[in-house]
Design a protein around this motif. Structure first.
Motif, short mmCIF file in Angstrom:
data_model
loop_
_atom_site.label_atom_id
_atom_site.label_comp_id
_atom_site.label_asym_id
_atom_site.label_seq_id
_atom_site.Cartn_x
_atom_site.Cartn_y
_atom_site.Cartn_z
N SER A 25 -21.37 65.11 42.55
CA SER A 25 -20.68 66.37 43.04
C SER A 25 -20.41 67.01 41.55
O SER A 25 -20.60 68.36 41.21
N TYR A 26 -19.76 66.16 40.52
CA TYR A 26 -19.56 66.54 39.33
C TYR A 26 -20.77 67.26 38.63
O TYR A 26 -20.80 68.29 37.96
N PHE A 27 -21.90 66.44 38.73
CA PHE A 27 -23.11 66.82 38.14
C PHE A 27 -23.78 67.83 38.90
O PHE A 27 -24.62 68.95 37.94
N GLU A 28 -23.70 68.16 39.93
CA GLU A 28 -24.14 69.29 40.71
C GLU A 28 -23.26 70.55 40.28
O GLU A 28 -23.91 71.45 40.14
N THR A 29 -21.81 70.50 40.38
CA THR A 29 -21.03 71.61 40.17
C THR A 29 -21.16 72.11 38.64
O THR A 29 -21.19 73.15 38.43
N ASN A 30 -21.15 70.97 37.77
CA ASN A 30 -20.91 71.40 36.13
C ASN A 30 -22.14 71.34 35.45
O ASN A 30 -22.13 72.15 34.44
N LEU A 31 -23.30 70.58 35.79
CA LEU A 31 -24.60 70.43 35.07
C LEU A 31 -25.72 70.94 35.59
O LEU A 31 -26.89 70.75 35.16
N GLY A 32 -25.81 71.63 36.67
CA GLY A 32 -26.83 72.35 37.21
C GLY A 32 -27.82 71.37 37.97
O GLY A 32 -28.80 71.73 38.35
N TRP A 33 -27.37 70.58 38.59
CA TRP A 33 -28.35 69.70 39.26
C TRP A 33 -28.42 70.18 40.69
O TRP A 33 -27.44 70.65 41.18
N ARG A 34 -29.42 70.19 41.35
CA ARG A 34 -29.70 70.78 42.36
C ARG A 34 -30.18 69.63 43.37
O ARG A 34 -31.07 68.94 43.32
N PRO A 35 -29.76 69.92 44.89
CA PRO A 35 -29.90 68.99 45.83
C PRO A 35 -31.65 69.33 46.41
O PRO A 35 -32.00 70.54 46.25
N VAL A 36 -32.13 68.39 46.81
CA VAL A 36 -33.38 68.74 47.39
C VAL A 36 -33.20 68.83 49.08
O VAL A 36 -32.25 68.16 49.46
N PRO A 37 -33.46 70.05 49.33
CA PRO A 37 -33.16 70.41 50.90
C PRO A 37 -33.19 69.48 51.70
O PRO A 37 -34.45 68.89 51.87
N GLY A 38 -32.34 69.16 52.55
CA GLY A 38 -32.46 68.18 53.58
C GLY A 38 -32.22 66.76 53.17
O GLY A 38 -32.21 65.70 54.06
N ALA A 39 -32.17 66.36 51.98
CA ALA A 39 -31.83 65.11 51.39
C ALA A 39 -30.33 64.74 50.89
O ALA A 39 -30.02 63.70 50.96
N TRP A 40 -29.91 65.91 50.43
CA TRP A 40 -28.48 65.55 49.79
C TRP A 40 -27.30 64.99 50.77
O TRP A 40 -27.16 65.82 51.73
N ARG A 41 -26.94 64.04 50.49
CA ARG A 41 -25.84 63.55 51.27
C ARG A 41 -26.08 63.54 52.68
O ARG A 41 -25.10 63.74 53.62
N MET A 42 -27.15 62.94 52.97
CA MET A 42 -27.45 62.60 54.40
C MET A 42 -26.78 61.62 55.27
O MET A 42 -26.27 61.00 54.09
N GLY A 43 -26.57 61.70 56.17
CA GLY A 43 -25.77 60.61 56.81
C GLY A 43 -26.47 60.00 58.08
O GLY A 43 -27.27 60.85 58.49
N PRO A 44 -26.05 59.06 58.70
CA PRO A 44 -24.86 58.29 58.54
C PRO A 44 -25.28 57.23 57.53
O PRO A 44 -26.61 57.11 56.89
#
Length: 105
Positions: A72-91
């Motif tokens: 989350s730090y790298f996403e929020t502060n350094l511009g990393w972007r999730p790949v749609p449908g893959a970020w923090r998938m569960g379970p």
């Protein structure tokens, strides 16, 4: 896979630092390392140097609070972007994928 991949069995935070120091670059990286926040943070720091801008970073165990917090730090502060449908998938134990941005000073 030997022609396109390398398996590192030592702690990733040390191995990635050496790769970065050597000027190594990659289009993608998969890390299944420590679950401690500080180690994951160091991994991501060096992955930003090793994986080319726009490349793929695949992390395991992002559902762990410590791993997810580092991501989350790298996403929020350094511009990393999730790949749609893959970020923090569960379970759990699904991996997360992010596209790294250009390294910052």
């Amino acid at each position: 896979m030997d022609d396109i991949a390398e398996l590192a069995t030592e702690p990733s935070q040390r191995f990635l630092a050496r790769l970065a120091d050597a000027g190594f670059t990659a289009d993608a990286a998969f890390v299944d390392g420590s679950h401690h926040f500080h180690n994951v943070f160091v991994d991501l720091h060096f992955l930003a140097e090793v994986v080319r801008p726009g490349g793929i970073v695949l992390l395991d165990d992002v559902w762990w609070p410590s791993v997810g917090a580092a991501v989350s730090y790298f996403e929020t502060n350094l511009g990393w972007r999730p790949v749609p449908g893959a970020w923090r998938m569960g379970p759990p134990p699904r991996p997360a994928v992010a596209r790294g941005s250009a390294p910052t000073g």
